[in-house]
Write a protein that holds these residues in place. Structure first.
Motif, mmCIF file in Angstrom:
data_model
loop_
_atom_site.group_PDB
_atom_site.id
_atom_site.type_symbol
_atom_site.label_atom_id
_atom_site.label_comp_id
_atom_site.label_asym_id
_atom_site.label_seq_id
_atom_site.Cartn_x
_atom_site.Cartn_y
_atom_site.Cartn_z
ATOM 1 N N GLN A 148 59.577 144.249 38.219
ATOM 2 C CA GLN A 148 60.249 144.567 36.957
ATOM 3 C C GLN A 148 59.895 143.490 35.924
ATOM 4 O O GLN A 148 60.617 142.514 35.750
ATOM 5 N N GLY A 149 58.786 143.678 35.254
ATOM 6 C CA GLY A 149 58.258 142.654 34.356
ATOM 7 C C GLY A 149 59.188 142.295 33.209
ATOM 8 O O GLY A 149 59.355 141.112 32.890
ATOM 9 N N ASP A 150 59.806 143.312 32.589
ATOM 10 C CA ASP A 150 60.694 143.034 31.459
ATOM 11 C C ASP A 150 61.891 142.193 31.897
ATOM 12 O O ASP A 150 62.285 141.252 31.207
ATOM 13 N N LEU A 151 62.456 142.531 33.041
ATOM 14 C CA LEU A 151 63.609 141.783 33.543
ATOM 15 C C LEU A 151 63.189 140.366 33.950
ATOM 16 O O LEU A 151 63.932 139.406 33.732
ATOM 17 N N ALA A 152 61.989 140.232 34.500
ATOM 18 C CA ALA A 152 61.485 138.903 34.864
ATOM 19 C C ALA A 152 61.361 138.030 33.615
ATOM 20 O O ALA A 152 61.688 136.838 33.650
ATOM 21 N N ARG A 153 60.908 138.619 32.521
ATOM 22 C CA ARG A 153 60.785 137.855 31.269
ATOM 23 C C ARG A 153 62.155 137.424 30.746
ATOM 24 O O ARG A 153 62.309 136.306 30.238
ATOM 25 N N GLU A 154 63.152 138.284 30.887
ATOM 26 C CA GLU A 154 64.512 137.927 30.468
ATOM 27 C C GLU A 154 65.041 136.761 31.295
ATOM 28 O O GLU A 154 65.638 135.819 30.750
ATOM 29 N N VAL A 155 64.846 136.834 32.600
ATOM 30 C CA VAL A 155 65.328 135.766 33.487
ATOM 31 C C VAL A 155 64.613 134.458 33.174
ATOM 32 O O VAL A 155 65.240 133.395 33.063
ATOM 33 N N ALA A 156 63.301 134.521 33.013
ATOM 34 C CA ALA A 156 62.517 133.309 32.742
ATOM 35 C C ALA A 156 62.937 132.660 31.430
ATOM 36 O O ALA A 156 63.045 131.434 31.323
ATOM 37 N N ALA A 157 63.201 133.480 30.405
ATOM 38 C CA ALA A 157 63.578 132.949 29.091
ATOM 39 C C ALA A 157 64.955 132.309 29.108
ATOM 40 O O ALA A 157 65.233 131.400 28.316
ATOM 41 N N ALA A 158 65.826 132.755 30.016
ATOM 42 C CA ALA A 158 67.203 132.253 30.058
ATOM 43 C C ALA A 158 67.390 131.051 30.980
ATOM 44 O O ALA A 158 68.494 130.512 31.062
ATOM 45 N N LEU A 159 66.343 130.608 31.639
ATOM 46 C CA LEU A 159 66.465 129.479 32.565
ATOM 47 C C LEU A 159 66.784 128.186 31.810
ATOM 48 O O LEU A 159 66.419 128.045 30.635
ATOM 49 N N PRO A 160 67.438 127.221 32.476
ATOM 50 C CA PRO A 160 67.719 125.927 31.831
ATOM 51 C C PRO A 160 66.464 125.272 31.271
ATOM 52 O O PRO A 160 66.511 124.614 30.235
ATOM 53 N N ARG A 161 65.355 125.441 31.977
ATOM 54 C CA ARG A 161 64.030 125.095 31.458
ATOM 55 C C ARG A 161 63.263 126.408 31.397
ATOM 56 O O ARG A 161 62.888 126.942 32.442
ATOM 57 N N PRO A 162 63.076 126.977 30.183
ATOM 58 C CA PRO A 162 62.440 128.297 30.091
ATOM 59 C C PRO A 162 61.158 128.371 30.905
ATOM 60 O O PRO A 162 60.314 127.470 30.861
ATOM 61 N N GLY A 163 61.053 129.436 31.688
ATOM 62 C CA GLY A 163 59.941 129.559 32.619
ATOM 63 C C GLY A 163 58.878 130.526 32.156
ATOM 64 O O GLY A 163 58.811 130.919 30.990
ATOM 65 N N PHE A 164 58.048 130.929 33.092
ATOM 66 C CA PHE A 164 56.890 131.786 32.857
ATOM 67 C C PHE A 164 57.081 133.027 33.713
ATOM 68 O O PHE A 164 57.387 132.918 34.908
ATOM 69 N N ALA A 165 56.955 134.211 33.138
ATOM 70 C CA ALA A 165 57.183 135.454 33.868
ATOM 71 C C ALA A 165 55.863 136.164 34.149
ATOM 72 O O ALA A 165 54.953 136.168 33.313
ATOM 73 N N VAL A 166 55.788 136.761 35.332
ATOM 74 C CA VAL A 166 54.615 137.528 35.723
ATOM 75 C C VAL A 166 55.076 138.845 36.331
ATOM 76 O O VAL A 166 55.910 138.848 37.243
ATOM 77 N N ALA A 167 54.552 139.956 35.828
ATOM 78 C CA ALA A 167 54.810 141.257 36.436
ATOM 79 C C ALA A 167 53.834 141.432 37.593
ATOM 80 O O ALA A 167 52.620 141.253 37.423
ATOM 81 N N CYS A 168 54.361 141.758 38.773
ATOM 82 C CA CYS A 168 53.505 141.756 39.960
ATOM 83 C C CYS A 168 54.046 142.720 41.002
ATOM 84 O O CYS A 168 55.221 142.641 41.372
ATOM 85 N N ASP A 169 53.210 143.622 41.477
ATOM 86 C CA ASP A 169 53.577 144.554 42.541
ATOM 87 C C ASP A 169 52.936 144.072 43.841
ATOM 88 O O ASP A 169 51.738 144.237 44.055
ATOM 89 N N LEU A 170 53.729 143.476 44.686
ATOM 90 C CA LEU A 170 53.203 142.848 45.894
ATOM 91 C C LEU A 170 52.863 143.840 47.010
ATOM 92 O O LEU A 170 52.403 143.435 48.072
ATOM 93 N N SER A 171 53.048 145.135 46.741
ATOM 94 C CA SER A 171 52.563 146.112 47.721
ATOM 95 C C SER A 171 51.048 146.264 47.643
ATOM 96 O O SER A 171 50.416 146.800 48.562
ATOM 97 N N ASP A 172 50.451 145.756 46.565
ATOM 98 C CA ASP A 172 48.990 145.718 46.420
ATOM 99 C C ASP A 172 48.464 144.531 47.223
ATOM 100 O O ASP A 172 48.834 143.388 46.952
ATOM 101 N N PRO A 173 47.614 144.756 48.220
ATOM 102 C CA PRO A 173 47.135 143.653 49.068
ATOM 103 C C PRO A 173 46.460 142.521 48.294
ATOM 104 O O PRO A 173 46.467 141.373 48.750
ATOM 105 N N ALA A 174 45.888 142.822 47.126
ATOM 106 C CA ALA A 174 45.205 141.788 46.347
ATOM 107 C C ALA A 174 46.159 141.012 45.449
ATOM 108 O O ALA A 174 45.789 139.964 44.907
ATOM 109 N N ALA A 175 47.380 141.506 45.285
ATOM 110 C CA ALA A 175 48.310 140.899 44.324
ATOM 111 C C ALA A 175 48.751 139.482 44.690
ATOM 112 O O ALA A 175 48.849 138.622 43.802
ATOM 113 N N PRO A 176 49.046 139.166 45.964
ATOM 114 C CA PRO A 176 49.499 137.805 46.267
ATOM 115 C C PRO A 176 48.510 136.725 45.848
ATOM 116 O O PRO A 176 48.909 135.702 45.279
#
Length: 261
Positions: free
Chosen positions: A39-67
């Motif tokens: 859920q890329g959009d939600l990941a971006r929301e979480v990353a932006a709200a961190l005490p130290r704003p983080g970096f968000a990546v949309a990633c489907d780990l069911s793809d063997p090449a994704a990790p």
């Protein structure tokens, strides 16, 4: 206690539940956090709200090449990657006699079991190239160790199998690394109030006390304490040890019955 100041941490499944709680507590302890989630959009929301704003990546780990792609992107962000929390996972409710082992089940195993170890391989290669040492925490489950009494009617056979696989593969990984390259840990949560539980119980106050469900923040606190202590097994509930006993006792009963004692 581990000093996370100016470290880089990757949390998969970081957009909600345990992953979001881990991301928040690691950032509060000084880490720069990469929040990865399907859920890329939600990941971006979480990353932006961190005490130290983080970096968000949309990633489907069911793809063997994704990790491997994810590890490369995370490592490139700060030029280092000190901790990987391979936390992404999902459940599937299906009776074993009706389980078709089709694409949905294969995706469950791809995300829950294979992705953390594909990630470990890519992470290890990146650490070796950089001449650094790292840390990997994989989220298993109370189902990694037993068939917990609390979930016997939940039709979680394939999910339980994937989490059993996580544990034994992590034990082999720890054995083969022999203390080199990275430390390995397995988080084994019992009942945690994640979106899966929230679907049926929108208000956590409605959870019966005997279910012994904890909030994601408490799970994350225990997880980080386990890392601080250098534990390989990180259970979140006392009953997890009790749930192991029937299996061990069953094996001993068989040994005695077979005259092997």
């Amino acid at each position: 206690m581990i000093d996370y100041k100016d470290t880089a941490v990757l949390v998969t499944g970081g957009a909600s539940g345990i992953g979001a709680a881990l991301a928040a507590q690691l950032a509060a302890r000084g880490a720069d956090v990469i929040v990865a989630d399907k859920q890329g959009d939600l990941a971006r929301e979480v990353a932006a709200a961190l005490p130290r704003p983080g970096f968000a990546v949309a990633c489907d780990l069911s793809d063997p090449a994704a990790p491997a792609r994810l590890v490369a992107e995370a490592f490139a962000w700060k030029g280092r990657l000190d901790l990987v929390c391979a936390n992404a996972g999902f459940g599937r409710r299906k009776r074993m006699m009706q389980e078709a082992f089709g694409p949905d089940t294969m995706a469950l195993f791809a995300v829950n079991m294979f992705a953390p170890f594909r990630m470990a391989q890519a992470y290890g290669a990146a650490l070796e190239t950089a001449g650094r040492r790292g840390r990997l925490m994989i989220t298993g489950s109370e189902n990694s160790l037993s068939l917990p009494q609390a979930v016997t009617r939940s039709r979680l056979g394939a999910y339980g199998a994937s989490k059993h696989g996580v544990l034994i593969m992590a034990e082999w990984l720890r054995e083969e690394l022999a203390g080199e390259l990275m430390d390995v840990h397995v988080l084994m949560p019992g009942g945690v109030y994640t979106p899966l539980i929230a679907q049926g119980l929108p208000d956590p106050k409605d959870i019966p006390p005997e279910f012994n469900v904890i909030m994601p923040e408490e799970c994350a606190r225990i997880a980080l304490k386990g890392l601080d202590l250098g534990l390989f097994y990180i259970p979140t509930h006392k009953h997890i040890a009790d749930d192991i006993r029937p299996r061990a006792e069953g094996v001993w009963e068989a040994i005695r019955a077979l005259g092997l004692s």
